[in-house]
Design a protein around this motif. Structure first.
Motif, PDB file in Angstrom:
ATOM      1  N   GLY A 166      57.281 -21.959 119.958  1.00  0.00           N
ATOM      2  CA  GLY A 166      56.044 -22.591 119.506  1.00  0.00           C
ATOM      3  C   GLY A 166      54.892 -21.618 119.572  1.00  0.00           C
ATOM      4  O   GLY A 166      55.036 -20.474 120.016  1.00  0.00           O
ATOM      5  N   ASP A 167      53.712 -22.097 119.150  1.00  0.00           N
ATOM      6  CA  ASP A 167      52.561 -21.203 119.084  1.00  0.00           C
ATOM      7  C   ASP A 167      51.270 -21.796 119.605  1.00  0.00           C
ATOM      8  O   ASP A 167      50.259 -21.095 119.704  1.00  0.00           O
ATOM      9  CB  ASP A 167      52.318 -20.798 117.623  1.00  0.00           C
ATOM     10  N   ASP A 168      51.250 -23.095 119.950  1.00  0.00           N
ATOM     11  CA  ASP A 168      49.977 -23.783 120.131  1.00  0.00           C
ATOM     12  C   ASP A 168      49.967 -24.608 121.407  1.00  0.00           C
ATOM     13  O   ASP A 168      51.003 -24.803 122.051  1.00  0.00           O
ATOM     14  CB  ASP A 168      49.744 -24.690 118.914  1.00  0.00           C
ATOM     15  N   LEU A 169      48.782 -25.147 121.740  1.00  0.00           N
ATOM     16  CA  LEU A 169      48.654 -25.967 122.936  1.00  0.00           C
ATOM     17  C   LEU A 169      49.559 -27.189 122.895  1.00  0.00           C
ATOM     18  O   LEU A 169      50.059 -27.638 123.925  1.00  0.00           O
ATOM     19  CB  LEU A 169      47.197 -26.412 123.111  1.00  0.00           C
ATOM     20  N   GLY A 170      49.786 -27.716 121.700  1.00  0.00           N
ATOM     21  CA  GLY A 170      50.669 -28.867 121.567  1.00  0.00           C
ATOM     22  C   GLY A 170      52.112 -28.561 121.908  1.00  0.00           C
ATOM     23  O   GLY A 170      52.923 -29.487 122.071  1.00  0.00           O
ATOM     24  N   PHE A 198      57.338 -26.675 126.446  1.00  0.00           N
ATOM     25  CA  PHE A 198      57.620 -25.647 127.444  1.00  0.00           C
ATOM     26  C   PHE A 198      57.911 -26.301 128.793  1.00  0.00           C
ATOM     27  O   PHE A 198      58.833 -25.899 129.510  1.00  0.00           O
ATOM     28  CB  PHE A 198      56.430 -24.703 127.562  1.00  0.00           C
ATOM     29  N   ALA A 199      57.108 -27.317 129.150  1.00  0.00           N
ATOM     30  CA  ALA A 199      57.331 -28.016 130.416  1.00  0.00           C
ATOM     31  C   ALA A 199      58.682 -28.725 130.419  1.00  0.00           C
ATOM     32  O   ALA A 199      59.361 -28.788 131.459  1.00  0.00           O
ATOM     33  CB  ALA A 199      56.201 -29.013 130.663  1.00  0.00           C
ATOM     34  N   GLU A 228      44.731 -34.524 120.948  1.00  0.00           N
ATOM     35  CA  GLU A 228      45.603 -33.357 121.093  1.00  0.00           C
ATOM     36  C   GLU A 228      44.889 -32.135 120.515  1.00  0.00           C
ATOM     37  O   GLU A 228      44.700 -32.031 119.302  1.00  0.00           O
ATOM     38  CB  GLU A 228      46.921 -33.581 120.345  1.00  0.00           C
ATOM     39  N   PRO A 229      44.458 -31.187 121.358  1.00  0.00           N
ATOM     40  CA  PRO A 229      43.822 -29.972 120.833  1.00  0.00           C
ATOM     41  C   PRO A 229      44.849 -28.985 120.327  1.00  0.00           C
ATOM     42  O   PRO A 229      45.949 -28.880 120.867  1.00  0.00           O
ATOM     43  CB  PRO A 229      43.066 -29.423 122.053  1.00  0.00           C
ATOM     44  N   GLY A 230      44.489 -28.265 119.274  1.00  0.00           N
ATOM     45  CA  GLY A 230      45.363 -27.246 118.726  1.00  0.00           C
ATOM     46  C   GLY A 230      44.559 -26.025 118.327  1.00  0.00           C
ATOM     47  O   GLY A 230      43.464 -25.795 118.829  1.00  0.00           O
TER      48      GLY A 230
END
Length: 284
Positions: A224-228, A233-234, A189-191
């Motif tokens: 939220g704020d991040d790719l995680g 959002f989806a 999981e990238p952040g």
């Protein structure tokens, strides 16, 4: 948006999308049927070089304590262990947050304010194996200086923020760590300058969808704020398709422009998010 008895006014900013405006209008019209869900790091707390020093914004708990009694539920959804998020957030024993829920490890753990207990599954064996292999593996692939490992119980993370070039280090480590994760049955999981190895089947999207359905909410707000946070959002998009209005809020940073591009409302970091939550509470 046309004015109505439930249209937002005053200090609340206007979402940039029609779906977001509809979501905010529904939240204001039916607060008692609204689920509010929030990321922790970067949303309620500033990102800091040492994650162990992260703390909720000073106005976060007071704002949530006013908001929570007016809505169906408030949940904090985080990659951190639930107990750590509760401690760093200062959420325990706060009047008004009697029914706060913290979903830690992307929903694998759950802390309920009403009981003060954490419910968690057994650790994934792949996390234990990857954690033991990781220091030597980083040496083997010549990871740049300044990289450090964070133990997260049900996950393990590699941070690049302290490297001389954090973004270059992040890019260089992403593929090798993905291979290590796959070898142990984990996902990467990238952040924001962090790469986390964790078990599959848990993400903020599933955690959010399960929570919203469990509360029977008829509107949802997620920040939220991040790719995680993209899976969350989806999940809001999917709920919208099912007829549940939603508002997507981004706590903006230059490190995760993808989230701002997907959001209905972009705010400048945790301070602005907390101000928005306080303003929303006043409007309800």
């Amino acid at each position: 948006m046309e004015s109505s008895p439930h249209a937002y006014t005053g200090p609340l900013p206007t979402p940039s999308t029609q779906a977001g405006r509809e979501g905010l209008t529904a939240i204001l019209a039916r607060p008692a049927r609204t689920a509010v869900a929030l990321d922790f790091d970067g949303t309620l707390a500033e990102i800091v070089p040492d994650p162990e020093q992260a703390r909720a914004h000073p106005r976060a708990v007071p704002a949530l304590a006013v908001l929570a009694p007016k809505v169906a539920s408030v949940a904090v959804i985080t990659g951190r262990p639930a107990e750590v998020a509760v401690r760093y957030g200062g959420f325990a024993g706060v009047r008004g947050l009697d029914h706060l829920v913290v979903l830690g490890h992307y929903g694998a753990e759950r802390w309920d304010a009403v009981s003060g207990e954490v419910h968690a599954p057994a650790p994934h064996p792949g996390v234990t194996a990857a954690r033991g292999e990781l220091p030597g593996y980083l040496d083997q692939i010549d990871a740049p200086p300044g990289i450090w490992i964070e133990e997260k119980g049900h996950a393990v993370a590699v941070h690049t923020r302290r490297a001389d070039d954090p973004q270059a280090a992040f890019a260089a480590l992403r593929d090798p760590l993905a291979l290590l994760a796959a070898r142990h049955g984990l996902v990467l999981e990238p952040g924001r300058m962090v790469l986390e190895l964790r078990p599959p089947g848990t993400d903020k999207g599933k955690a959010l969808a399960d929570h919203v359905r469990g509360t029977g909410a008829e509107a949802v707000l997620y920040a939220g704020d991040d790719l995680g946070d993209l899976p969350a959002f989806a999940a809001v998009d999917a709920l919208r398709e099912e007829g549940v209005p939603g508002l997507l809020v981004c706590s903006a940073s230059a490190e995760a422009p993808e989230l701002a591009a997907r959001a209905d409302l972009v705010l400048r970091g945790p301070s602005a998010v907390v101000e928005f939550l306080a303003s929303l509470a006043e409007q309800l």
